[in-house]
Design a protein around this motif. Sequence first.
Motif, mmCIF file in Angstrom:
data_model
loop_
_atom_site.group_PDB
_atom_site.id
_atom_site.type_symbol
_atom_site.label_atom_id
_atom_site.label_comp_id
_atom_site.label_asym_id
_atom_site.label_seq_id
_atom_site.Cartn_x
_atom_site.Cartn_y
_atom_site.Cartn_z
ATOM 1 N N ARG A 31 -8.755 0.977 -4.602
ATOM 2 C CA ARG A 31 -9.278 1.833 -3.533
ATOM 3 C C ARG A 31 -10.377 2.773 -4.003
ATOM 4 O O ARG A 31 -11.260 3.132 -3.225
ATOM 5 N N SER B 3 0.484 0.869 -5.965
ATOM 6 C CA SER B 3 0.477 2.322 -6.077
ATOM 7 C C SER B 3 -0.531 2.875 -5.086
ATOM 8 O O SER B 3 -1.182 2.125 -4.350
ATOM 9 N N ASP B 4 -0.668 4.191 -5.076
ATOM 10 C CA ASP B 4 -1.652 4.810 -4.196
ATOM 11 C C ASP B 4 -3.074 4.420 -4.586
ATOM 12 O O ASP B 4 -3.994 4.569 -3.787
ATOM 13 N N ARG B 5 -3.250 3.945 -5.816
ATOM 14 C CA ARG B 5 -4.587 3.592 -6.296
ATOM 15 C C ARG B 5 -5.062 2.240 -5.803
ATOM 16 O O ARG B 5 -6.239 1.912 -5.917
ATOM 17 N N ASN B 6 -4.133 1.417 -5.292
ATOM 18 C CA ASN B 6 -4.521 0.050 -4.973
ATOM 19 C C ASN B 6 -3.699 -0.487 -3.810
ATOM 20 O O ASN B 6 -2.758 0.152 -3.336
ATOM 21 N N ARG B 7 -4.060 -1.669 -3.375
ATOM 22 C CA ARG B 7 -3.288 -2.412 -2.377
ATOM 23 C C ARG B 7 -3.269 -3.856 -2.852
ATOM 24 O O ARG B 7 -4.309 -4.394 -3.275
#
Length: 359
Positions: free
Chosen positions: A49, A27-31
């Motif tokens: 992140r 998601s946009d919160r993580n990689r």
Amino acid sequence: MHDDALLTAAALLGSPAIEALAVLPGSDRNRVWRARLADDRTVVVKHYRDPSLGTWRRESAALRLADGEGAPRILAVSYPSDGPAVTVLEDLGDPGSLADLLLARGADAPRRAGEGLVAWATAIGRLHHRTHGRGEEFATALGPGLRADAVAEEVEEAPTGLAALVAAHDLPWSDAVPAAFAEALAPLTDPADAVLSPGDACPDNNLLAEDGARLLDFEYAQVRHRAWDAAYLRVPWPSCWCAWQVPADHAHRALASMLEASYGGGPVPTSFAADLDAATLLWCLVSVRWFLPGALEEPAARNADEDRRPGRWTMVITRLELAARTPGPEPLRRWAAETAAQLVRRWGEHALRPAPAYR
């Protein structure tokens, strides 16, 4: 920063080298990466992140508590004071998820989706059984500033958010609604039935391996009543994009498997049926609070059903209608029925279709 996260993972495991093999869904919160270590082992590296969100704290605390039951094993975790917030997990491969089966087509799709549903439910039940009675352990691992029972906070805040929305859009309201939310929540706060929940056990947050499902994404993990996860089969999927209906017989079979695993084959308390009603009712209304702003404020094209997911108009109306016919405090049921009726007059009828596998 991404290189720093991979190097941090290598250092945590004592590997002199690490190679990113693939970027995995996140998601946009993580990689998230699949990576190979110097000794040829593969692992999954997850970089959070924004550590201030606390998602890495929830996930690492939960996976340590689960210890591989229904979830991947956590191999290492770093802390922001030491560099990037990173967890390193065992690599379970790419066997596919329940969402893949629910969205599939073909003559065999209903059977495979039903089997996947039972595997998903059993994994949740086993996680419940492993972690029952360990709420204080999770809260201690979580640390200060994060609630172990985050869904209770969602319920507590829902009346204020809904009151503001309905006032701005000329929808019904009743001053009895806030107290009714608290009344519905009360039986779900009993610590005797609290277990670890992934918090977001969506159809795509799992891997369906041959030896059973493994749950993924514990960024919103919490300790709460078993009924919150069981109600995912009734709402259905309140926090998820792949929120299509499943046939009642498949949902009943999956629920039975979940409860058998959750209670270790022992008797299910007689109070559970009422608790499940309460969780179903509250999930309907909490998720309506999430989706109603976009449903009211964005154009029809942004709210229509798509091939892979139902639209917000469908989710809002069908969840209000379900809330209206679910046993619980009368002010909640009445408000849900009145609001659903008014939204149907604005948007038309919007039935929730079965998942593509069952069409």
